[in-house]
Design an enzyme around this catalytic site. Structure first.
Site, short mmCIF file in Angstrom:
data_model
loop_
_atom_site.label_atom_id
_atom_site.label_comp_id
_atom_site.label_asym_id
_atom_site.label_seq_id
_atom_site.Cartn_x
_atom_site.Cartn_y
_atom_site.Cartn_z
N LYS A 60 0.83 -1.21 0.00
CA LYS A 60 0.00 0.00 0.00
C LYS A 60 0.87 1.26 0.00
O LYS A 60 0.65 2.17 -0.78
CB LYS A 60 -0.94 0.02 1.23
CG LYS A 60 -1.86 -1.19 1.32
CD LYS A 60 -2.79 -1.12 2.52
CE LYS A 60 -2.10 -1.12 3.87
NZ LYS A 60 -1.33 -2.36 4.17
N ARG A 91 -9.64 1.05 8.87
CA ARG A 91 -9.19 -0.30 9.17
C ARG A 91 -10.17 -1.07 10.04
O ARG A 91 -9.89 -2.20 10.43
CB ARG A 91 -7.90 -0.17 9.94
CG ARG A 91 -6.74 -0.91 9.33
CD ARG A 91 -5.57 -0.36 10.06
NE ARG A 91 -4.40 -1.12 10.04
CZ ARG A 91 -3.28 -0.68 9.48
NH1 ARG A 91 -3.24 0.42 8.78
NH2 ARG A 91 -2.21 -1.40 9.60
N ARG A 132 12.00 -5.68 4.53
CA ARG A 132 11.72 -4.25 4.30
C ARG A 132 12.67 -3.35 5.09
O ARG A 132 12.97 -3.61 6.25
CB ARG A 132 10.28 -3.93 4.72
CG ARG A 132 10.00 -2.43 4.76
CD ARG A 132 8.56 -2.10 4.80
NE ARG A 132 7.91 -2.50 6.03
CZ ARG A 132 6.62 -2.32 6.26
NH1 ARG A 132 5.86 -1.78 5.34
NH2 ARG A 132 6.09 -2.70 7.40
N ARG A 142 11.57 -1.70 10.86
CA ARG A 142 10.52 -1.39 11.83
C ARG A 142 10.43 -2.48 12.90
O ARG A 142 10.55 -3.66 12.60
CB ARG A 142 9.17 -1.26 11.10
CG ARG A 142 8.98 0.09 10.47
CD ARG A 142 7.78 0.19 9.56
NE ARG A 142 6.55 -0.42 10.02
CZ ARG A 142 5.40 -0.38 9.33
NH1 ARG A 142 5.36 0.26 8.16
NH2 ARG A 142 4.32 -0.96 9.80
N ARG A 162 -0.09 -9.06 13.26
CA ARG A 162 -0.72 -8.02 12.42
C ARG A 162 -1.62 -8.66 11.37
O ARG A 162 -2.68 -8.12 11.04
CB ARG A 162 0.36 -7.15 11.77
CG ARG A 162 0.99 -6.18 12.75
CD ARG A 162 2.32 -5.65 12.27
NE ARG A 162 2.24 -4.90 11.03
CZ ARG A 162 3.27 -4.68 10.22
NH1 ARG A 162 4.47 -5.16 10.52
NH2 ARG A 162 3.11 -3.98 9.13
P1 AP5 Z 1 4.87 -1.65 1.77
O1 AP5 Z 1 4.52 -0.80 0.60
O2 AP5 Z 1 5.65 -1.05 2.87
O3 AP5 Z 1 3.56 -2.39 2.33
P2 AP5 Z 1 2.32 -1.80 3.14
O4 AP5 Z 1 1.10 -2.47 2.61
O5 AP5 Z 1 2.33 -0.31 3.15
O6 AP5 Z 1 2.67 -2.39 4.56
P3 AP5 Z 1 2.62 -1.80 6.02
O7 AP5 Z 1 3.32 -2.80 6.91
O8 AP5 Z 1 3.15 -0.39 6.12
O9 AP5 Z 1 1.12 -1.79 6.29
P4 AP5 Z 1 0.44 -1.90 7.60
O10 AP5 Z 1 -0.94 -1.68 7.12
O11 AP5 Z 1 0.61 -3.11 8.44
O12 AP5 Z 1 1.18 -0.82 8.50
P5 AP5 Z 1 0.84 0.69 8.86
O13 AP5 Z 1 2.07 1.44 8.76
O14 AP5 Z 1 -0.37 1.17 8.14
O15 AP5 Z 1 5.64 -2.95 1.18
C1 AP5 Z 1 6.19 -3.94 2.04
C2 AP5 Z 1 7.54 -4.42 1.48
O16 AP5 Z 1 7.31 -5.12 0.26
C3 AP5 Z 1 8.51 -3.28 1.13
O17 AP5 Z 1 9.81 -3.69 1.44
C4 AP5 Z 1 8.36 -3.09 -0.40
O18 AP5 Z 1 9.56 -2.64 -1.00
C5 AP5 Z 1 8.01 -4.51 -0.85
N1 AP5 Z 1 7.06 -4.54 -1.97
C6 AP5 Z 1 6.00 -3.73 -2.18
N2 AP5 Z 1 5.33 -4.10 -3.30
C7 AP5 Z 1 6.00 -5.18 -3.80
C8 AP5 Z 1 5.80 -6.01 -4.94
N3 AP5 Z 1 4.77 -5.80 -5.79
N4 AP5 Z 1 6.68 -7.03 -5.16
C9 AP5 Z 1 7.71 -7.25 -4.30
N5 AP5 Z 1 7.96 -6.48 -3.19
C10 AP5 Z 1 7.09 -5.46 -2.95
O19 AP5 Z 1 0.40 0.54 10.40
C11 AP5 Z 1 1.33 0.22 11.40
C12 AP5 Z 1 0.63 0.19 12.74
O20 AP5 Z 1 0.07 1.49 13.03
C13 AP5 Z 1 -0.56 -0.76 12.84
O21 AP5 Z 1 -0.16 -2.09 13.16
C14 AP5 Z 1 -1.38 -0.10 13.96
O22 AP5 Z 1 -0.82 -0.37 15.22
C15 AP5 Z 1 -1.20 1.38 13.67
N6 AP5 Z 1 -2.23 1.89 12.75
C16 AP5 Z 1 -2.04 2.42 11.51
N7 AP5 Z 1 -3.21 2.75 10.95
C17 AP5 Z 1 -4.16 2.44 11.85
C18 AP5 Z 1 -5.58 2.53 11.84
N8 AP5 Z 1 -6.26 3.02 10.78
N9 AP5 Z 1 -6.26 2.09 12.95
C19 AP5 Z 1 -5.61 1.62 14.02
N10 AP5 Z 1 -4.27 1.48 14.09
C20 AP5 Z 1 -3.55 1.89 13.01
#
Ligand code: AP5
Length: 216
Positions: A15, A90, A129, A162, A173
């Site tokens: 994402k 979410r 990552r 991270r 997660r």
């Molecule tokens: P990346 O693009 O970083 O993936 P992502 O989907 O953004 O993953 P996240 O881990 O950031 O999502 P998340 O939803 O768990 O975390 P968030 O930060 O929102 O890609 C991942 C890896 O794959 C990278 O190394 C990339 O290079 C590689 N890659 C990408 N595409 C690829 C492809 N096509 N092929 C190969 N490799 C690829 O949330 C973190 C924490 O914050 C949560 O756990 C929670 O505690 C809190 N939080 C955030 N939002 C909320 C909410 N709305 N409500 C409650 N708590 C929240």
């Protein structure tokens, strides 16, 4: 009327990677709830202190904290014509709150691309990552290596792994996603807004699929 897009998908689906590219190409701001939380954690703000424990355990931060934080961000001037949301909503309550908020500012959700990737691949992606300290740009040691190891190509800041990318936390997660976030797939499908994207393809192919549905 301003147009909002919601990127849905499990942790590690890509994402953040895709939002950064699409937001650049379409000229719309990328609003990532995870990035806002991490900035607050780094700066040790009261919001960061409230969120820290939940994030480190791979749990969701409670809705009352998260909804207010995202609404504040969406009221900033750069989101006047819309935004690309990544990581929010979410939970069903967050989705309802977003609908009410958008109604109140005469805005709408245009589409909800759902980036689908299987669990095994998510674990491989998250364990490889590397994230930049300054602005949260993401790299992968195999799929998207930085030009210089440990340094962000874009802003030159240091890359780090991270805390919530440890295998046990990633598994938690994914469980949390399945229980609390996956119901939104049906929620947006019923509204005719969901667009399925094959997130297992290489990064550029996923971008192409996304650009086809976002059509900016
Ligand atoms: P990346 O693009 O970083 O993936 P992502 O989907 O953004 O993953 P996240 O881990 O950031 O999502 P998340 O939803 O768990 O975390 P968030 O930060 O929102 O890609 C991942 C890896 O794959 C990278 O190394 C990339 O290079 C590689 N890659 C990408 N595409 C690829 C492809 N096509 N092929 C190969 N490799 C690829 O949330 C973190 C924490 O914050 C949560 O756990 C929670 O505690 C809190 N939080 C955030 N939002 C909320 C909410 N709305 N409500 C409650 N708590 C929240």
């Amino acid at each position: 009327m301003s147009d909002f897009y919601v990127l849905l998908g499990p942790p590690g689906a890509g994402k953040g990677t895709q939002a950064e590219i699409v937001s650049g190409r379409c000229g719309i701001p990328h609003v990532s709830s995870g990035n806002i939380f991490r900035e607050n954690l780094q700066n040790d703000t009261p919001l960061g202190q409230k969120a820290r424990d939940y994030m480190e355990k791979g749990e969701l931060v409670p809705d009352d904290i998260t909804i207010g934080m995202v609404q504040d961000r969406l009221q900033q001037a750069d989101c006047k014509n819309g935004a690309l949301l990544d990581g929010f909503p979410r939970t069903p309550d967050q989705a309802e709150a977003l609908e009410q908020f958008l109604l109140s500012i005469d805005a709408r959700i245009v589409c909800v691309p759902f980036i689908d990737v299987d669990d095994q691949e998510l674990i491989e992606r998250l364990s490889g990552r590397w994230t930049c300290k300054q602005e949260g740009h993401v790299f992968h040691m195999k799929y998207k290596p930085p030009k210089e190891p440990g340094i962000c190509d874009i802003d030159g800041s240091e890359l780090y792994q991270r805390k919530d990318d440890k295998k046990e936390t990633v598994e938690q997660r994914i469980r949390v996603y399945t229980k609390q976030t996956a119901p939104l797939i049906k929620f947006y499908d019923r509204k005719g807004l969901l667009k399925r994207i094959n997130g297992s393809l290489p990064i550029e192919k996923v971008t192409q699929e996304l650009m086809n549905v976002i059509n900016c």
